[in-house]
Write an enzyme that holds these catalytic residues in place. Sequence first.
Site, mmCIF file in Angstrom:
data_model
loop_
_atom_site.group_PDB
_atom_site.id
_atom_site.type_symbol
_atom_site.label_atom_id
_atom_site.label_comp_id
_atom_site.label_asym_id
_atom_site.label_seq_id
_atom_site.Cartn_x
_atom_site.Cartn_y
_atom_site.Cartn_z
ATOM 1 N N TYR A 78 -9.695 -1.828 -24.906
ATOM 2 C CA TYR A 78 -8.642 -2.694 -24.367
ATOM 3 C C TYR A 78 -7.438 -1.862 -23.924
ATOM 4 O O TYR A 78 -6.837 -2.124 -22.896
ATOM 5 C CB TYR A 78 -8.202 -3.744 -25.403
ATOM 6 C CG TYR A 78 -7.281 -4.759 -24.786
ATOM 7 C CD1 TYR A 78 -7.791 -5.903 -24.176
ATOM 8 C CD2 TYR A 78 -5.904 -4.553 -24.759
ATOM 9 C CE1 TYR A 78 -6.952 -6.811 -23.547
ATOM 10 C CE2 TYR A 78 -5.059 -5.456 -24.133
ATOM 11 C CZ TYR A 78 -5.585 -6.584 -23.537
ATOM 12 O OH TYR A 78 -4.761 -7.477 -22.909
ATOM 13 N N PHE A 130 0.072 -8.288 7.992
ATOM 14 C CA PHE A 130 -1.263 -8.561 7.467
ATOM 15 C C PHE A 130 -1.171 -9.859 6.661
ATOM 16 O O PHE A 130 -0.148 -10.114 6.009
ATOM 17 C CB PHE A 130 -1.827 -7.414 6.620
ATOM 18 C CG PHE A 130 -3.227 -7.736 6.184
ATOM 19 C CD1 PHE A 130 -4.259 -7.763 7.108
ATOM 20 C CD2 PHE A 130 -3.505 -8.124 4.877
ATOM 21 C CE1 PHE A 130 -5.536 -8.139 6.726
ATOM 22 C CE2 PHE A 130 -4.789 -8.507 4.499
ATOM 23 C CZ PHE A 130 -5.805 -8.512 5.432
ATOM 24 N N THR A 131 -2.225 -10.641 6.693
ATOM 25 C CA THR A 131 -2.199 -12.005 6.143
ATOM 26 C C THR A 131 -1.638 -12.069 4.717
ATOM 27 O O THR A 131 -0.638 -12.738 4.473
ATOM 28 C CB THR A 131 -3.619 -12.601 6.172
ATOM 29 O OG1 THR A 131 -4.502 -11.688 5.522
ATOM 30 C CG2 THR A 131 -4.086 -12.819 7.608
ATOM 31 N N ASP A 221 1.475 0.431 2.692
ATOM 32 C CA ASP A 221 0.192 -0.209 2.415
ATOM 33 C C ASP A 221 -0.871 0.820 2.778
ATOM 34 O O ASP A 221 -1.271 0.964 3.930
ATOM 35 C CB ASP A 221 0.039 -1.487 3.251
ATOM 36 C CG ASP A 221 -1.306 -2.175 3.001
ATOM 37 O OD1 ASP A 221 -2.243 -1.502 2.520
ATOM 38 O OD2 ASP A 221 -1.425 -3.376 3.290
ATOM 39 N N LYS A 264 -11.438 -0.776 0.013
ATOM 40 C CA LYS A 264 -11.737 -0.225 1.343
ATOM 41 C C LYS A 264 -12.058 1.272 1.229
ATOM 42 O O LYS A 264 -13.167 1.639 0.869
ATOM 43 C CB LYS A 264 -10.555 -0.478 2.286
ATOM 44 C CG LYS A 264 -10.491 -1.901 2.828
ATOM 45 C CD LYS A 264 -9.882 -2.871 1.872
ATOM 46 C CE LYS A 264 -9.481 -4.174 2.516
ATOM 47 N NZ LYS A 264 -8.986 -5.136 1.491
ATOM 48 N N ARG A 388 -9.753 -13.321 13.881
ATOM 49 C CA ARG A 388 -8.420 -12.767 13.656
ATOM 50 C C ARG A 388 -7.581 -13.213 14.852
ATOM 51 O O ARG A 388 -7.316 -12.478 15.773
ATOM 52 C CB ARG A 388 -8.444 -11.236 13.574
ATOM 53 C CG ARG A 388 -9.133 -10.690 12.332
ATOM 54 C CD ARG A 388 -8.277 -10.613 11.083
ATOM 55 N NE ARG A 388 -8.221 -11.805 10.282
ATOM 56 C CZ ARG A 388 -8.053 -11.819 8.954
ATOM 57 N NH1 ARG A 388 -8.012 -10.704 8.272
ATOM 58 N NH2 ARG A 388 -7.932 -12.952 8.306
ATOM 59 N N PHE A 455 -7.411 -19.577 7.154
ATOM 60 C CA PHE A 455 -8.650 -19.054 7.749
ATOM 61 C C PHE A 455 -9.794 -18.965 6.745
ATOM 62 O O PHE A 455 -10.957 -19.048 7.117
ATOM 63 C CB PHE A 455 -8.406 -17.675 8.387
ATOM 64 C CG PHE A 455 -7.788 -16.680 7.441
ATOM 65 C CD1 PHE A 455 -6.414 -16.611 7.277
ATOM 66 C CD2 PHE A 455 -8.592 -15.818 6.713
ATOM 67 C CE1 PHE A 455 -5.844 -15.700 6.398
ATOM 68 C CE2 PHE A 455 -8.035 -14.899 5.830
ATOM 69 C CZ PHE A 455 -6.648 -14.849 5.668
HETATM 70 N N1 F0G Z 1 -3.591 -4.755 2.979
HETATM 71 C C1 F0G Z 1 -4.472 -4.592 3.975
HETATM 72 C C2 F0G Z 1 -4.124 -3.715 5.134
HETATM 73 C C3 F0G Z 1 -5.723 -5.230 3.902
HETATM 74 O O1 F0G Z 1 -6.588 -5.060 4.890
HETATM 75 C C4 F0G Z 1 -6.021 -6.040 2.786
HETATM 76 C C5 F0G Z 1 -7.277 -6.747 2.696
HETATM 77 C C6 F0G Z 1 -5.066 -6.184 1.775
HETATM 78 C C7 F0G Z 1 -3.851 -5.513 1.912
HETATM 79 C C8 F0G Z 1 -5.293 -7.038 0.566
HETATM 80 O O2 F0G Z 1 -6.178 -6.435 -0.294
HETATM 81 O O3 F0G Z 1 -8.206 -7.914 -0.301
HETATM 82 O O4 F0G Z 1 -7.836 -6.200 -2.071
HETATM 83 O O5 F0G Z 1 -6.451 -8.239 -2.007
HETATM 84 N N2 F0G Z 1 -8.045 -6.885 3.657
HETATM 85 C C9 F0G Z 1 -9.367 -7.475 3.656
HETATM 86 C C10 F0G Z 1 -9.918 -7.472 5.057
HETATM 87 C C11 F0G Z 1 -9.478 -8.773 2.978
HETATM 88 O O6 F0G Z 1 -10.999 -8.062 5.260
HETATM 89 O O7 F0G Z 1 -9.321 -6.869 5.943
HETATM 90 P P1 F0G Z 1 -7.233 -7.249 -1.219
#
Ligand code: F0G
Length: 463
Positions: A78, A130-131, A221, A264, A388, A455
């Site tokens: 833990y 980014f979303t 990021d 990634k 997108r 989305f």
């Molecule tokens: N920042 C970037 C540039 C990303 O592409 C993503 C996720 C995140 C932050 C968030 O990270 O998914 O680990 O919570 N991108 C994925 C995509 C979902 O399909 O591009 P996460």
Amino acid sequence: MAMKKITKRSWAEPYKIKVVEPLKMTTLAEREKAAREAGYNTFLLKSEDVYIDLLTDSGTNAMSDNQWAGMMIGDEAYAGSKNFYYLWDNIKKYYGHPYFVPTHQGRAAEHMISKILITPGDFIPGNMYFTTTKLHQELAGATFIDVIIDEAHDPYSEHPFKGNIDIQKLEDLIKKVGAKKIPYVSMAGPVNMAGGQPFSMTNLKEVKKVCDKHGIQLWFDATRAAENAYFIQEREKGFKTKSIEKIFYEMCSYFEGIWVSAKKDLMVNIGGIIATKNKKVYEEARNMVVVYEGLHTYGGLAGRDMEAMARGIEEMLDYNNLHARVGQVRYFGEELAKYGIPFVKPIGGHAVFLDAKKFLPHVKQDQFPAQTLAAEIYIDSGVRTMERGIVSAGRNKETGKHNYPKLELVRCTFPRRVYTQAHIDVTVESIASVYQKRKSIKGLKMIYEPKYLRFFQARFKKI
Ligand code: F0G
């Protein structure tokens, strides 16, 4: 007999296949049914019904035998797992930031950083949204301001660093709202929504100078930062002979801190990172992680996950790995170009983004051209891609109307080390055959819309 002359020497993957995962082959009728049941949203398809999955490169990568071996030495204590300390060592060594807090994935890190740094009423400038990043900034009370160079919004600009920040736009914002209202600049690279486009080291240094002048923090990021380092080595003057590792380290050095979705570049299935030089931010994050994720030595992860991440950092900075990764995406784009299929230039790091506005010019933006195109490609061949465009862009906070982004794209994203060149050929031929019948394709109507990140779960009907 005429003999073929050597005109090129090809690259190939620096690994071979040891384990395979069988794929289900489906019929056209089965795919039509699956698409209808999924409300024409590729996020709602069952993965089993997908043949080639280009939805995302997130958590879908193939781990190496070395990473799998690491999973077997997971220390599932833990508190104080040895895998955590190995991961921390590698973060110090490769990212160069002394403080580290693990999270279960990228958006958990975004959540905490946004909460720690933002005061309601603040403004966060960034190189395109980014979303999840933007949503967490907004939930913390900030307004996101896009300060990327104009070329990033032009799908056909061949600018080698379309991820760059427009220094004038940044200065103008600081003048307008005041530096006190800008806790940090949010920089990503390569920029996902711009088509996987990198920023240059020169631009980064200029941004850093502006930040320093006004006492604004600069945060990174670094989700696909190894790819950004590859593009700097390939394209920027003075970096050809520098190693990826050195470029990566230098890049990270200009930032106050970074957050990473390890799903990634690190080639793992789950994981996230906050790393920083700022002791105060670190201490707050270490406090907060216990509330939202788990103890500060596991942050929502198993010990084995942290071991795979630590080994993933070493592998992601390998030149040959990156060369094959970017090379595969480039091969896909070059093959698409032979059929005249419109997509964002230059070909990006993790994906090729089809230009749905040009692909389906007769489908109006509020009939969701990119959503439509992603559904049609799936129905044609079982290849899954991602919208997108207007669906991803959501609604305006004040007016409640759709945001109308300039780019209306379908992302064909490549998981690392997963698919072969033959898979790519099959995908290209499928997209080309949809392109040939494009005039007969009609748009979609949205029949269900969730409140956040619509989305993911929105449903549609064919018009
Ligand atoms: N920042 C970037 C540039 C990303 O592409 C993503 C996720 C995140 C932050 C968030 O990270 O998914 O680990 O919570 N991108 C994925 C995509 C979902 O399909 O591009 P996460």
